[in-house]
Design a protein around this motif. Structure first.
Motif, PDB file in Angstrom:
ATOM      1  N   UNK A  87      -2.539  10.931 -13.177  1.00  0.00           N
ATOM      2  CA  UNK A  87      -2.709  10.021 -14.299  1.00  0.00           C
ATOM      3  C   UNK A  87      -4.147  10.009 -14.794  1.00  0.00           C
ATOM      4  N   UNK A  88      -4.572   8.861 -15.311  1.00  0.00           N
ATOM      5  CA  UNK A  88      -5.903   8.748 -15.896  1.00  0.00           C
ATOM      6  C   UNK A  88      -6.983   8.853 -14.828  1.00  0.00           C
ATOM      7  N   UNK A  89      -8.173   9.199 -15.255  1.00  0.00           N
ATOM      8  CA  UNK A  89      -9.302   9.341 -14.333  1.00  0.00           C
ATOM      9  C   UNK A  89      -9.794   7.997 -13.868  1.00  0.00           C
ATOM     10  N   UNK A  90     -10.351   7.956 -12.649  1.00  0.00           N
ATOM     11  CA  UNK A  90     -10.916   6.718 -12.120  1.00  0.00           C
ATOM     12  C   UNK A  90     -12.291   6.494 -12.690  1.00  0.00           C
ATOM     13  N   UNK A 126      -0.393  -6.761  -0.044  1.00  0.00           N
ATOM     14  CA  UNK A 126       0.835  -6.495  -0.799  1.00  0.00           C
ATOM     15  C   UNK A 126       1.036  -7.472  -1.952  1.00  0.00           C
ATOM     16  N   UNK A 127       0.437  -8.652  -1.866  1.00  0.00           N
ATOM     17  CA  UNK A 127       0.566  -9.636  -2.940  1.00  0.00           C
ATOM     18  C   UNK A 127      -0.200  -9.230  -4.207  1.00  0.00           C
ATOM     19  N   UNK A 128      -0.990  -8.172  -4.085  1.00  0.00           N
ATOM     20  CA  UNK A 128      -1.782  -7.701  -5.232  1.00  0.00           C
ATOM     21  C   UNK A 128      -1.371  -6.308  -5.674  1.00  0.00           C
ATOM     22  N   UNK A 129      -0.346  -5.729  -5.083  1.00  0.00           N
ATOM     23  CA  UNK A 129       0.100  -4.382  -5.425  1.00  0.00           C
ATOM     24  C   UNK A 129       1.607  -4.362  -5.626  1.00  0.00           C
ATOM     25  N   UNK A 135      -8.505   1.023  -5.796  1.00  0.00           N
ATOM     26  CA  UNK A 135      -7.435   1.728  -5.101  1.00  0.00           C
ATOM     27  C   UNK A 135      -6.361   2.185  -6.087  1.00  0.00           C
ATOM     28  N   UNK A 136      -5.993   1.315  -7.013  1.00  0.00           N
ATOM     29  CA  UNK A 136      -4.981   1.675  -7.997  1.00  0.00           C
ATOM     30  C   UNK A 136      -5.468   2.797  -8.905  1.00  0.00           C
ATOM     31  N   UNK A 137      -6.735   2.773  -9.242  1.00  0.00           N
ATOM     32  CA  UNK A 137      -7.287   3.857 -10.068  1.00  0.00           C
ATOM     33  C   UNK A 137      -7.235   5.186  -9.317  1.00  0.00           C
ATOM     34  N   UNK A 138      -7.521   5.152  -8.037  1.00  0.00           N
ATOM     35  CA  UNK A 138      -7.460   6.367  -7.227  1.00  0.00           C
ATOM     36  C   UNK A 138      -6.027   6.868  -7.097  1.00  0.00           C
ATOM     37  N   UNK A 149       0.798  -1.224   0.000  1.00  0.00           N
ATOM     38  CA  UNK A 149       0.000   0.000   0.000  1.00  0.00           C
ATOM     39  C   UNK A 149       0.834   1.278   0.000  1.00  0.00           C
ATOM     40  N   UNK A 150       2.111   1.185   0.295  1.00  0.00           N
ATOM     41  CA  UNK A 150       2.966   2.365   0.322  1.00  0.00           C
ATOM     42  C   UNK A 150       3.630   2.641  -1.022  1.00  0.00           C
ATOM     43  N   UNK A 151       3.362   1.813  -2.014  1.00  0.00           N
ATOM     44  CA  UNK A 151       3.974   1.984  -3.335  1.00  0.00           C
ATOM     45  C   UNK A 151       3.104   2.893  -4.186  1.00  0.00           C
ATOM     46  N   UNK A 152       3.724   3.869  -4.845  1.00  0.00           N
ATOM     47  CA  UNK A 152       2.991   4.822  -5.664  1.00  0.00           C
ATOM     48  C   UNK A 152       2.535   4.260  -6.997  1.00  0.00           C
TER      49      UNK A 152
END
Length: 285
Positions: free
Chosen positions: A282-285, A234-237, A272-275, A170-173
């Protein structure tokens, strides 16, 4: 002793390399151990061989090369001769050939190598590939803290790593997550060939973890602690098959192993990634 589970890798970054931690890991079914030539003041391999020579055969051991002792504590170098020699020395110091050797943060030197970055990276990869072919290690990979600079430097004709390690959690941009995904695709790696690292951004005691509740990412979050939820997410991000985590506390290690029973809500992660992308411009959610 639990059955082996390769989804958790015991990382020795900042670790005291205590024998009790290694035995606790084995009892928990953790059979993957990750270190580096520069850990513990460039003494990690020697200390492991001296204090846990009987335990090392029970682990799949990975290490990293790329940092070397220097005047100011350490210097980074991708010279093929030095990398090859570092793999040889790692096998000697450990008393066995590593199962996996990572090219450690190649972006560190590649930023200074322009406009020859592509050639420098290709030659570094070739050096590790040659070391593996010579039997100095079973396989090689790339561990990158910031994979963004690597994307434009991949030579399709150069040897490809069998494993990629990147930051996860969750801390990765957004930029780093997207760069990791692009690198995974460029090298044709499946989830099982991708490892995550630093799932808590360095410290579970950081103030941010008192302000968020990662359990929203799990289907039955109430069964788990916030630390467990953050680790499982974290296994999904990005999508990874294993996560390297460092700790000197066997109880904490056991808590993380228990988190593997959690099921992550993929839709929540995607949202979460879209946000994150929106926040980063970046691109809109």
């Amino acid at each position: 002793m639990r059955g082996a589970d390769t989804r958790v890798v015991l990382g020795l970054h900042r670790s005291r390399h205590e024998r009790r931690l290694l035995t606790a890991a084995l009892d928990l079914g953790i059979t993957a151990l990750d270190t580096s030539t520069n850990y513990l003041g460039f003494r990690s391999h020697e200390i492991l061989a001296r204090s846990a020579c009987d335990l090392l055969p029970k682990f799949a051991v990975s290490t990293k090369v790329g940092y070397f002792p220097g005047k100011h504590g350490g210097e980074h170098c991708l010279a093929p001769v030095r990398l090859h020699a570092a793999v040889e020395q790692a096998a000697k110091d450990l008393g066995r050939e590593p199962d996996l050797v990572f090219l450690h943060n190649p972006e560190h030197s590649l930023r200074e190598a322009a406009p020859l970055g592509r050639d420098v990276l290709a030659q570094a990869c070739a050096a590790l590939d040659a070391a593996a072919a010579k039997g100095l290690c079973a396989a090689w990979g790339v561990a990158s803290w910031d994979p963004s600079p690597l994307l434009k430097l991949i030579d399709p004709k150069a040897p490809r790593p069998s494993v990629l390690m990147v930051r996860a959690g969750l801390m990765v941009g957004a930029e780093t997550l997207d760069a990791s995904d692009a690198l995974i695709e460029a090298w044709g790696l499946g989830d099982g060939a991708v490892w995550g690292m630093s799932p808590f951004g360095g410290d579970t005691g950081a103030p941010v973890w008192a302000r968020v509740d990662p359990r929203v990412f799990l289907r039955d979050g109430s069964r788990f602690s916030c630390v467990q939820a953050a680790f499982r997410t974290a296994y999904h991000l990005p999508r990874v098959g294993s996560v390297a985590v460092g700790t000197d506390d066997p109880a904490h290690l056991g808590e993380l192993v228990g988190a593997l029973a959690g099921e992550v809500e993929a839709r929540t992660v995607q949202k979460y990634r879209e946000l994150l992308r929106v926040r980063s411009g970046g691109q809109r959610a």
